[in-house]
Write a protein that holds these residues in place. Sequence first.
Motif, PDB file in Angstrom:
ATOM      1  N   VAL A  18       0.856  -1.196   0.000  1.00  0.00           N
ATOM      2  CA  VAL A  18       0.000   0.000   0.000  1.00  0.00           C
ATOM      3  C   VAL A  18       0.889   1.243   0.000  1.00  0.00           C
ATOM      4  O   VAL A  18       0.684   2.165  -0.791  1.00  0.00           O
ATOM      5  N   THR A  21       2.632   1.650  -3.478  1.00  0.00           N
ATOM      6  CA  THR A  21       1.730   2.053  -4.560  1.00  0.00           C
ATOM      7  C   THR A  21       1.200   3.467  -4.343  1.00  0.00           C
ATOM      8  O   THR A  21       0.981   4.195  -5.317  1.00  0.00           O
ATOM      9  N   GLN A  22       1.006   3.868  -3.085  1.00  0.00           N
ATOM     10  CA  GLN A  22       0.580   5.237  -2.818  1.00  0.00           C
ATOM     11  C   GLN A  22       1.690   6.222  -3.181  1.00  0.00           C
ATOM     12  O   GLN A  22       1.437   7.252  -3.791  1.00  0.00           O
ATOM     13  N   PHE A  30      -2.293  -0.639  -6.436  1.00  0.00           N
ATOM     14  CA  PHE A  30      -3.095  -0.489  -5.224  1.00  0.00           C
ATOM     15  C   PHE A  30      -4.363  -1.337  -5.315  1.00  0.00           C
ATOM     16  O   PHE A  30      -4.705  -2.071  -4.388  1.00  0.00           O
ATOM     17  N   LEU A  33      -4.678  -5.114  -4.462  1.00  0.00           N
ATOM     18  CA  LEU A  33      -4.675  -5.535  -3.060  1.00  0.00           C
ATOM     19  C   LEU A  33      -6.079  -5.751  -2.498  1.00  0.00           C
ATOM     20  O   LEU A  33      -6.221  -6.213  -1.363  1.00  0.00           O
ATOM     21  N   THR A  58     -10.369   5.295  -7.164  1.00  0.00           N
ATOM     22  CA  THR A  58      -8.905   5.263  -7.125  1.00  0.00           C
ATOM     23  C   THR A  58      -8.306   5.727  -8.446  1.00  0.00           C
ATOM     24  O   THR A  58      -7.358   6.522  -8.463  1.00  0.00           O
ATOM     25  N   TYR A  73       3.445   4.068   5.718  1.00  0.00           N
ATOM     26  CA  TYR A  73       2.409   3.220   6.300  1.00  0.00           C
ATOM     27  C   TYR A  73       3.101   2.197   7.195  1.00  0.00           C
ATOM     28  O   TYR A  73       4.115   1.622   6.805  1.00  0.00           O
ATOM     29  N   GLN A  92      -0.620   5.907   9.179  1.00  0.00           N
ATOM     30  CA  GLN A  92      -0.391   6.476   7.852  1.00  0.00           C
ATOM     31  C   GLN A  92       0.036   7.926   8.047  1.00  0.00           C
ATOM     32  O   GLN A  92      -0.666   8.686   8.713  1.00  0.00           O
ATOM     33  N   CYS A 107      -8.069  -1.846   8.700  1.00  0.00           N
ATOM     34  CA  CYS A 107      -8.361  -2.735   7.574  1.00  0.00           C
ATOM     35  C   CYS A 107      -8.662  -4.132   8.074  1.00  0.00           C
ATOM     36  O   CYS A 107      -7.894  -4.686   8.871  1.00  0.00           O
ATOM     37  N   CYS A 122     -12.169  -1.598   4.776  1.00  0.00           N
ATOM     38  CA  CYS A 122     -11.229  -0.614   5.313  1.00  0.00           C
ATOM     39  C   CYS A 122     -11.955   0.693   5.635  1.00  0.00           C
ATOM     40  O   CYS A 122     -12.833   1.129   4.890  1.00  0.00           O
TER      41      CYS A 122
END
Length: 130
Positions: A18, A21-22, A30, A33, A58, A73, A92, A107, A122
């Motif tokens: 996460v 990818t963020q 992302f 997942l 997204t 994260y 985060q 999550c 989540c």
Amino acid sequence: MNTDAADIKAIEQVVATVERTQRAKDAEGFLALFHPDALWTTGHGKVLLGFDAIAEFTRAVLPGAVWDGDVTYEAVHIQFLRPDVAAVKVRQVYHSAEGDTEGAPLCVMTRQDDGRWLLHACQNTEVQTG
């Protein structure tokens, strides 16, 4: 409950993915997942029911996000609800010159028949200071 160290490591790897990818603003990475029946509530309260809604949001938001990509994260607590279901509390932090902004996602992850752990439900919450 007996927990498997391999499951903990796999869950921590999902959280690390996460983050990756963020940082990269990689919508497809992302989305890979998420469980097909996932639900997600954003840090600002937008409720997204099902993979299609999560994907639409997204793909529209992540690639053009205005933050500089410096985000971390960390899985700070993993609670197994069943051997194949875990509640994962994440810290985060978005870092910027103006100061850090923190979120506190929770999550629920599920282990699939192939052993992969996926995000299933989540809820992100912005941490207010002061």
